[in-house]
Design a protein around this motif. Structure first.
Motif, PDB file in Angstrom:
ATOM      1  N   ARG A  85      -7.109 -49.166  25.988  1.00  0.00           N
ATOM      2  CA  ARG A  85      -6.320 -48.560  24.915  1.00  0.00           C
ATOM      3  C   ARG A  85      -5.923 -49.629  23.896  1.00  0.00           C
ATOM      4  O   ARG A  85      -5.762 -50.798  24.247  1.00  0.00           O
ATOM      5  N   GLN A  86      -5.765 -49.219  22.641  1.00  0.00           N
ATOM      6  CA  GLN A  86      -5.111 -50.050  21.637  1.00  0.00           C
ATOM      7  C   GLN A  86      -3.675 -49.568  21.588  1.00  0.00           C
ATOM      8  O   GLN A  86      -3.340 -48.591  20.925  1.00  0.00           O
ATOM      9  N   ALA A  87      -2.800 -50.272  22.297  1.00  0.00           N
ATOM     10  CA  ALA A  87      -1.421 -49.798  22.463  1.00  0.00           C
ATOM     11  C   ALA A  87      -0.620 -49.934  21.184  1.00  0.00           C
ATOM     12  O   ALA A  87       0.149 -49.029  20.819  1.00  0.00           O
ATOM     13  N   VAL A  88      -0.740 -51.066  20.507  1.00  0.00           N
ATOM     14  CA  VAL A  88      -0.054 -51.330  19.239  1.00  0.00           C
ATOM     15  C   VAL A  88      -0.973 -52.198  18.398  1.00  0.00           C
ATOM     16  O   VAL A  88      -1.945 -52.766  18.898  1.00  0.00           O
ATOM     17  N   ASP A  89      -0.652 -52.334  17.112  1.00  0.00           N
ATOM     18  CA  ASP A  89      -1.481 -53.217  16.283  1.00  0.00           C
ATOM     19  C   ASP A  89      -1.045 -54.671  16.490  1.00  0.00           C
ATOM     20  O   ASP A  89      -0.033 -54.971  17.136  1.00  0.00           O
ATOM     21  N   ALA A  90      -1.811 -55.588  15.924  1.00  0.00           N
ATOM     22  CA  ALA A  90      -1.583 -57.013  16.147  1.00  0.00           C
ATOM     23  C   ALA A  90      -0.221 -57.457  15.627  1.00  0.00           C
ATOM     24  O   ALA A  90       0.432 -58.317  16.231  1.00  0.00           O
ATOM     25  N   ARG A  91       0.232 -56.876  14.516  1.00  0.00           N
ATOM     26  CA  ARG A  91       1.534 -57.260  13.959  1.00  0.00           C
ATOM     27  C   ARG A  91       2.658 -56.905  14.914  1.00  0.00           C
ATOM     28  O   ARG A  91       3.544 -57.724  15.184  1.00  0.00           O
ATOM     29  N   VAL A  92       2.627 -55.690  15.428  1.00  0.00           N
ATOM     30  CA  VAL A  92       3.668 -55.265  16.359  1.00  0.00           C
ATOM     31  C   VAL A  92       3.595 -56.083  17.647  1.00  0.00           C
ATOM     32  O   VAL A  92       4.628 -56.485  18.207  1.00  0.00           O
ATOM     33  N   ALA A  93       2.381 -56.348  18.132  1.00  0.00           N
ATOM     34  CA  ALA A  93       2.233 -57.144  19.355  1.00  0.00           C
ATOM     35  C   ALA A  93       2.843 -58.529  19.181  1.00  0.00           C
ATOM     36  O   ALA A  93       3.513 -59.043  20.088  1.00  0.00           O
ATOM     37  N   ALA A  94       2.623 -59.149  18.010  1.00  0.00           N
ATOM     38  CA  ALA A  94       3.186 -60.477  17.752  1.00  0.00           C
ATOM     39  C   ALA A  94       4.716 -60.430  17.756  1.00  0.00           C
ATOM     40  O   ALA A  94       5.381 -61.344  18.280  1.00  0.00           O
ATOM     41  N   GLU A  95       5.289 -59.387  17.178  1.00  0.00           N
ATOM     42  CA  GLU A  95       6.736 -59.254  17.157  1.00  0.00           C
ATOM     43  C   GLU A  95       7.285 -59.037  18.557  1.00  0.00           C
ATOM     44  O   GLU A  95       8.319 -59.606  18.945  1.00  0.00           O
ATOM     45  N   LEU A  96       6.606 -58.223  19.353  1.00  0.00           N
ATOM     46  CA  LEU A  96       7.025 -57.997  20.734  1.00  0.00           C
ATOM     47  C   LEU A  96       6.950 -59.285  21.554  1.00  0.00           C
ATOM     48  O   LEU A  96       7.838 -59.562  22.373  1.00  0.00           O
ATOM     49  N   ARG A  97       5.904 -60.081  21.330  1.00  0.00           N
ATOM     50  CA  ARG A  97       5.796 -61.348  22.046  1.00  0.00           C
ATOM     51  C   ARG A  97       6.982 -62.258  21.712  1.00  0.00           C
ATOM     52  O   ARG A  97       7.571 -62.900  22.592  1.00  0.00           O
ATOM     53  N   SER A  98       7.317 -62.312  20.433  1.00  0.00           N
ATOM     54  CA  SER A  98       8.447 -63.136  20.023  1.00  0.00           C
ATOM     55  C   SER A  98       9.732 -62.677  20.713  1.00  0.00           C
ATOM     56  O   SER A  98      10.535 -63.495  21.193  1.00  0.00           O
ATOM     57  N   MET A  99       9.929 -61.373  20.788  1.00  0.00           N
ATOM     58  CA  MET A  99      11.132 -60.835  21.422  1.00  0.00           C
ATOM     59  C   MET A  99      11.124 -61.082  22.931  1.00  0.00           C
ATOM     60  O   MET A  99      12.156 -61.464  23.514  1.00  0.00           O
ATOM     61  N   MET A 100       9.979 -60.884  23.580  1.00  0.00           N
ATOM     62  CA  MET A 100       9.892 -61.098  25.024  1.00  0.00           C
ATOM     63  C   MET A 100      10.030 -62.572  25.380  1.00  0.00           C
ATOM     64  O   MET A 100      10.589 -62.924  26.433  1.00  0.00           O
ATOM     65  N   GLU A 101       9.545 -63.441  24.535  1.00  0.00           N
ATOM     66  CA  GLU A 101       9.715 -64.872  24.779  1.00  0.00           C
ATOM     67  C   GLU A 101      11.180 -65.274  24.630  1.00  0.00           C
ATOM     68  O   GLU A 101      11.666 -66.188  25.314  1.00  0.00           O
ATOM     69  N   GLY A 102      11.910 -64.562  23.775  1.00  0.00           N
ATOM     70  CA  GLY A 102      13.345 -64.773  23.675  1.00  0.00           C
ATOM     71  C   GLY A 102      14.074 -64.378  24.945  1.00  0.00           C
ATOM     72  O   GLY A 102      15.075 -65.002  25.335  1.00  0.00           O
TER      73      GLY A 102
END
Length: 488
Positions: free
Chosen positions: A383-400
């Motif tokens: 599946r393509q769950a989210v686009d690359a922009r949203v994935a990058a933002e989620l990574r930033s939040m999860m790394e926080g």
């Protein structure tokens, strides 16, 4: 000169013999053709069973080593299955028993392992002509032996599961379910095998339940990653105040939702993920709406009852019909929302892999007994769950979350780790022991994430007040992620 009496008698005898021959032919046709299936399937027919166990079974391999074998029994059923460190790999292999059949990889790949798969024949016409049985082939798994051992050790007797995948390929690296069992303890057909089976079936801790693949749990706050994805996809700013009150009254209800963490009043999406604010994500889920939340959950793999790896996986559920109060609770992983550990590992993997979830797979290749491949399994997009922009933002939040939030126990030196903790309420009126969750990913600094995983702990010796995803599940996740990164 012929005698009429003798001639008539001879003709009658000949006719009778002919009728007998016809009757025999009819009976033979009835038995060998029309009723062959019935006789073959009859419990009284032992021929097929004797033939199945007349030769050694092929093997299942982990990190290049055989974790199964066969031993001579000296009995009518000549060979029975053996397992190397059976409890460590039971959630991967399943069992092959002369009495109770086959499950998991032993069942799904039984044709290859038993030698009956036609792909094993080197020269099909010659094999069909000679009808010589093929030796059993081998199943080469994707499991990382060191990471599997690290997961079992880190669980340290706690009841629960660990599932880990490689984000870029979908290769399943770890499947651990605890407590476990030894599939070799009932592989034969003796009274001891029956006793061992009966003991396992009666065990209230259900050691034969594959918690990594076949058990669903309320995912609790780990589901906030999915809710955050829905909000970000709709254009939400992760650093803008959300105008969330504290406590939050659920829509059309007198119930109020509160937070364990301070600072959740009017918090941003980023802060609310880092500190795990229930009120913010319940409100965000309601504002996203049922249709958007359902679409986002399904984009991550929820509500798919047909997922196989190739072993069947229990379907994870996000309800498609709810009122707003139920939607609020579902958006923080409660109410009827349920997920397998593998499903939540897929959520983390999708975020780690730029929004694309690769189809999880447990098998790398199938081979003949001499090692030549009959099937190579490659990565496929699930599946393509989210686009690359949203994935990058989620990574930033999860790394926080791992750097400064509830997931600090998952930190690994010289590695980038993202995650989300969860403590899911459980039982009637939430009186049961809460489930402790951690989902996340890790990669060496500057490299793509090498592993994504989910850990759930059902029960432990900790006091109820001390049970949390960050306290119990995150250290297990760290041990597994460290092991994978060490091998890269």
């Amino acid at each position: 000169m012929s005698r009429p009496g003798i001639s008539i008698t001879a003709r009658r005898a000949g006719t009778f013999c002919l009728l007998l021959i016809v009757a025999l032919l009819v009976q033979a046709t009835l038995v060998q053709v029309l009723r062959a299936g019935e006789y073959n399937d009859s419990p009284a027919n032992r021929r097929a069973t004797v033939e199945r166990y007349a030769r050694p079974r092929g093997n299942i391999l982990v990190s290049g080593d055989r974790i199964t074998g066969s031993r001579a029994t000296g009995r009518m059923l000549k060979y029975q299955r053996t397992y190397t460190n059976g409890p460590l790999y039971a959630a991967v292999t399943g069992y092959s028993s002369q009495i109770y059949g086959n499950t998991l990889l032993e069942g799904v790949e039984d044709g290859v392992l038993s030698g009956t798969d036609p792909r094993l024949a080197g020269f099909a016409p010659w094999s069909a002509l000679t009808r010589m049985p093929q030796p059993g082939g081998d199943v080469v798994t994707t499991i990382d032996a060191a990471a599997q051992q690290a997961a079992l050790k880190a669980m340290n007797g706690k009841r629960g599961a660990v599932a880990a995948v490689e984000p870029a390929t979908g290769r399943v690296l770890v499947l651990v379910s605890t407590p476990s069992y030894d599939p070799g303890s009932f592989a034969g057909s003796s009274d001891a095998d029956r006793t061992a089976w009966g003991r396992l079936q009666a065990d209230p801790l259900q050691p034969m339940l594959n918690r990594a693949l076949r058990q669903t749990y309320p995912p609790g706050s780990t589901f906030k990653v999915v809710t955050a994805a829905a909000a970000l996809t709709a254009g939400a700013d992760p650093d803008a105040p959300t105008d969330t009150p504290e406590p939050l009254r659920l829509p059309n209800s007198s119930r109020e939702l509160t937070n364990e963490a301070p600072g959740c009043l009017d918090a941003t999406l980023r802060f609310a993920l880092i500190r795990s604010c229930n009120t913010v994500y319940a409100k965000v889920g309601v504002e996203a709406g049922l249709d958007r939340m359902v679409r986002q959950a399904q984009a991550f793999g929820f509500n798919d009852p047909h997922l196989t790896i190739p072993v069947g996986v229990a379907g994870s559920v996000f309800d498609t019909r709810m009122d707003l109060a139920q939607l609020a609770l579902s958006s923080i992983g409660q109410y009827d929302t349920r997920a397998t550990p593998l499903q939540m590992a897929m959520v983390a993997a999708g975020v780690a892999n730029g929004g694309k979830i690769m189809r999880p797979r447990l098998v790398d290749r199938l081979t003949r007994s001499d090692g030549t491949a009959v099937a190579l399994l490659s990565e496929k997009t699930y599946r393509q769950a989210v686009d690359a922009r949203v994935a990058a933002e989620l990574r930033s939040m999860m790394e926080g979350v791992v750097a400064e939030g509830t997931g600090t126990n998952a930190q690994i030196p010289d590695a980038v780790v993202g995650g989300k903790t969860g403590t899911a309420q459980n039982g009637l009126e939430n009186r049961g022991t809460p489930y402790a969750w951690f989902i996340g990913y890790a990669g060496k600094d500057g490299a793509a994430p090498a592993v994504a995983l989910a850990v759930v702990i059902e029960d432990s010796d900790a006091r109820r007040a001390d049970i949390s995803g960050g306290g119990l599940a995150a250290p297990v996740a760290r041990a597994v992620m460290e092991s994978v990164l060490k091998g890269r």
